[in-house]
Enzyme design. Structure first.
Site, short mmCIF file in Angstrom:
data_model
loop_
_atom_site.label_atom_id
_atom_site.label_comp_id
_atom_site.label_asym_id
_atom_site.label_seq_id
_atom_site.Cartn_x
_atom_site.Cartn_y
_atom_site.Cartn_z
N LYS A 1 3.70 6.17 8.96
CA LYS A 1 3.13 5.54 10.14
C LYS A 1 4.04 5.69 11.36
O LYS A 1 3.57 5.87 12.48
CB LYS A 1 2.85 4.06 9.86
CG LYS A 1 1.91 3.44 10.87
CD LYS A 1 1.48 2.05 10.43
CE LYS A 1 0.55 1.41 11.48
NZ LYS A 1 0.17 0.05 11.12
N MET B 1 -26.04 14.65 -21.36
CA MET B 1 -25.20 15.66 -22.01
C MET B 1 -24.34 15.02 -23.10
O MET B 1 -24.10 15.64 -24.14
CB MET B 1 -24.34 16.38 -20.97
CG MET B 1 -23.76 17.68 -21.46
SD MET B 1 -25.01 18.86 -22.04
CE MET B 1 -25.27 19.84 -20.57
N GLN C 1 0.81 -1.22 0.00
CA GLN C 1 0.00 0.00 0.00
C GLN C 1 0.85 1.27 0.00
O GLN C 1 0.46 2.29 0.57
CB GLN C 1 -1.01 -0.01 1.15
CG GLN C 1 -2.10 -1.07 0.94
CD GLN C 1 -3.33 -0.87 1.82
OE1 GLN C 1 -3.23 -0.39 2.94
NE2 GLN C 1 -4.49 -1.27 1.32
#
Lengths: 585, 168
Positions: A164, A482, A115
């Protein structure tokens, strides 16, 4: 000597000292210490979203409806990358956001850890500024700086990446009053000489117009009051960009409606025909100017903006005024009065007469029918049935957004939250959640399309969890309207991939999430459904089945000038859209 | 009529913090501006300030945009357009490696003397010249060396400063 705190505790303390009462977020491995610190306190409330993009949009809704800085907390890697769309959205619309992202521990940065993403690298062009905090003793200072940068000058999103180990490390706290930014001091007070020049030019005008934008809203409610005061004392007509709606009351006779690609006939022709244009906190965006070489030809332009880089970016102006709208308006009003300025009454009268003839075209008219709900009619009924309830309106992006801008009246600033610059489908529901958190008792309506709403539909779960009575008013025409409209007008009606195939049953979907689901399929059901929606103190999804073929007019096709505006389906462009117009989005 | 393209040398004083150069370069690439030369180094260690010198080109409107956009970056202290602000000095340093023997080697050395390029490394078959000067002078010298066995060039890019007593 102050006590030692962990990085996570320092962060929460800093947020509290910055006046943060709510934070929108989603936990993950790299932010667990912060979530632990959140768990142990009661000052900062955490709202758990279902996707990090929605956390940023919710914070935007919170920020835009309160004028405060919105706050976001997400984890590293995918948490951060999911937030990127929201950050760019906030950057484009100048919304103050502080986004906290977790990061892998400092010793793992660059090792392709689990991560891990280069969050500061990825978000550098997606934010006004960003930080990577490597030392716990820098943390409090960085947070205070981030809030200062987010809200000062032209507001925008600021990101702080928090490894962290820094969240665990012990350090000392620094109070906000001890932090002063080294360099960042945007000019908010204008040069008086410039304002005086502007006043002289305005006083000489025969066909003036005030073209106002999001800068007036961002400046705070005082700017809107001063704008209204200045407009009324001079009797200058007022138009606004999509972002500026609400700064000037829509019920005022001097209000011309919105300018730009889907703006009103009278606003666009007044822009085209003016001799002095006063741009207040708008940025000459391509949606507003249309063909640049034919934009307001023969006009002198004053541009008031807090961001010097906005000036002369798209359109060369005659008098640039750098400053915050409220400060500039204050000076304008003072100087106008002191010099006893007055506009040429006869000229102004004939200018208003000209505007009157444009107005009489009634550009927002549409084919009324009992057979099918016209989307415009649905919004007119929403307008009537919410009158006096001071609703807050968010939107997704597309036809419904433009119709909402055309048909819903905004009397005050901070009531209209829409993704203008980036045009982010999926913005409206999370934004409505943020607005409702800030204004628990208010009526908050997300005007949506059936395609856009699917982009962040998971947030219904958030609305249910926090008992937020947001109203999702879907104008369901079963098309990406649109996209279909452009395909019809510019691509020979080849409707490539714009049909909303395999749609869910929105009523059942709402119920599955624990919301109330309502549907209107005919004109006579509509009022009852809207009333029920307003009166239900729970999240409500309304599936309004509208005319599938309706297009949004007026429209200035890409690459065309304001006076080449199309008023309706029978109004064909004088010539085919030029090549350079086709390539514009 | 084509708009006139101007070349400008811009000095930018920035906080020497991680990512600041990426911000400046990202601004140029993200907004489609040209970079003809860019140099950066810390100029004040105590206050942690770096000076970036960038040579860019564009229409007058683009040049003004570039300066405004640079000034808008949070870690930027000052932006000065040296080209606009009057006389200034621009210098560049180059290290030029020429390999060869015999007459070509002698000619290279002779030209280096004329151009005031200094020999900073020598072997029996090569020289490394160090030369500082205006960009054109460097171009001229390198052009001549190309015909005499040029094998490698390293240039610093332009450093610039205004004339007279005033500071950035």
């Amino acid at each position: 000597m102050s006590e030692k705190l962990t990085g996570a505790e320092i962060l929460i303390k800093a947020l509290r000292d910055q006046g943060v009462d709510v934070i929108f977020g989603y936990p993950g491995g790299a932010v667990l210490p912060i979530y632990d610190a959140l768990f142990k306190q009661n000052d900062v409330r955490h709202i758990l979203v279902r996707h990090e993009q929605a956390a940023v949009h919710a914070a935007e809704g919170y920020a835009r409806s309160t004028g405060k800085v919105g706050c976001v907390l997400v984890t590293s890697g995918p948490g951060a990358t999911n937030a990127v769309t929201g950050l760019v959205d906030a950057l484009m619309d100048s919304i103050p956001i502080v986004c906290l992202t977790g990061q892998v521990p400092t010793h793992l940065i660059g090792n392709d850890a689990f991560q891990e993403a280069d969050t500061t690298g990825i978000t550098r062009p997606a934010t006004k500024h960003n930080y990577l905090v490597k030392q716990v003793d820098q943390l409090a200072r960085t947070v205070h700086e981030a809030f200062y940068v987010a809200r000062t000058g032209r507001p925008g999103p600021v990101l702080i990446d928090l490894p962290k180990d820094v969240q665990f490390a012990e350090g000392t706290y620094t109070a906000p009053q001890e932090v002063r930014h080294k360099t960042y001091r945007p000019q908010v007070k204008p040069e008086i000489a410039r304002v005086e020049e502007a006043i002289e030019l305005i006083a000489s005008a025969k066909r003036p117009i005030l073209y106002t934008g999001g800068g007036v809203i961002n400046s705070g409610p005082l700017a809107s009051q001063l704008l209204t005061q200045f407009a009324r004392m001079t009797n200058i007509p007022v138009t606004s960009t999509l972002m500026g709606l609400g700064a000037f009351p829509a019920s005022d006779p001097q209000w011309l409606g919105m300018v730009g690609m889907h703006g009103t006939y009278e606003a666009n022709l007044a822009m085209h025909g003016c001799d002095v244009m006063i741009n207040l906190g708008a940025r000459f965006d391509d949606r507003v100017t249309g063909k640049l070489s034919a934009f307001a030809p023969g006009s002198k332009k004053i541009h008031i903006d807090i961001d010097p880089s906005s000036i002369n970016k798209n359109v060369a102006v005659d008098i640039p005024v750098v400053g915050d709208c409220a400060h500039v308006l204050e000076d304008m009003i003072r100087i106008w009065k002191a010099r006893q300025k007055q506009l040429d009454k006869a000229a102004l009268k004939s200018w208003w007469a000209q505007i009157g003839t444009w107005r009489s075209v009634d550009c927002l008219r549409y084919q009324r029918t009992d057979k099918v709900i016209k989307p415009q009619y649905a919004l007119e009924r929403l307008r009537e049935l919410t009158r006096g309830r001071d609703p807050y309106v968010t939107t997704e992006v597309g036809q419904h957004q433009m119709w909402a801008a055309q048909f819903l009246p905004f009397e005050q600033p901070n009531r209209w939250m829409t993704s203008g610059g980036l045009g982010t489908m999926g913005y409206g529901l999370p934004a409505a959640i943020g607005v409702q958190i800030a204004h628990p008792d208010a009526l908050v309506v997300d005007v949506a399309g059936e395609a856009s709403i699917m982009m962040n539909i998971q947030e219904l779960s958030t609305a249910v969890q926090y008992k937020l009575p947001v109203k999702i008013f879907i104008l369901n025409n079963q098309w990406m309207g649109m996209v279909r409209q452009w395909q019809e007008l510019l691509h020979g009606s080849r409707y490539s991939e714009s049909y909303s195939e395999a749609l869910p049953d929105f009523v059942k979907l709402a119920e599955a999430f624990g919301c109330v689901g309502l549907r209107a399929t005919s004109v006579d059901e509509l009022d009852g459904v809207i009333t029920q929606m307003i009166e239900t103190r729970r999240p409500v999804v309304v599936d309004v089945c509208v005319d599938q073929k309706e297009n949004c007019f007026p429209m200035i096709p890409g690459g065309k000038a304001h006076n080449e505006i199309l008023l309706g389906p029978d109004d064909k462009p004088g010539q085919a859209t030029p090549e350079e117009g086709m390539v514009l989005v | 009529m084509d708009p006139i393209i101007e070349k400008h040398t811009i000095s930018v004083l920035v906080d020497n913090e991680p990512g600041v150069l990426a911000r400046v370069i990202g601004l140029f690439s993200g907004r489609g501006y040209n970079i003809e030369s860019l140099t950066v180094a810390e100029t004040d260690a105590e206050q942690k300030l770096s000076r970036i010198t960038v040579v860019t080109s564009g229409t007058r409107m683009i040049i003004e945009q570039i300066k405004a956009q640079l000034d808008r970056l949070v870690p930027v202290h000052k932006v000065r357009d040296l080209t606009d602000e009057g006389p200034h000095i621009e210098r560049e340093l180059a290290l030029i490696k020429v390999a060869g023997t015999g007459e070509r080697r002698i000619e290279a050395l002779r030209l280096a003397d004329i151009f005031k390029a200094r020999v900073v490394d020598a072997t029996l078959t090569s020289f490394v010249f160090e030369m500082t000067g205006a960009v054109d002078e460097l171009d001229d010298f390198i052009g001549l060396m190309r015909q005499l066995g040029l094998v490698d060039v390293s240039r610093t890019g332009i450093a610039a400063i205004s004339k007279g007593p005033a500071a950035l």
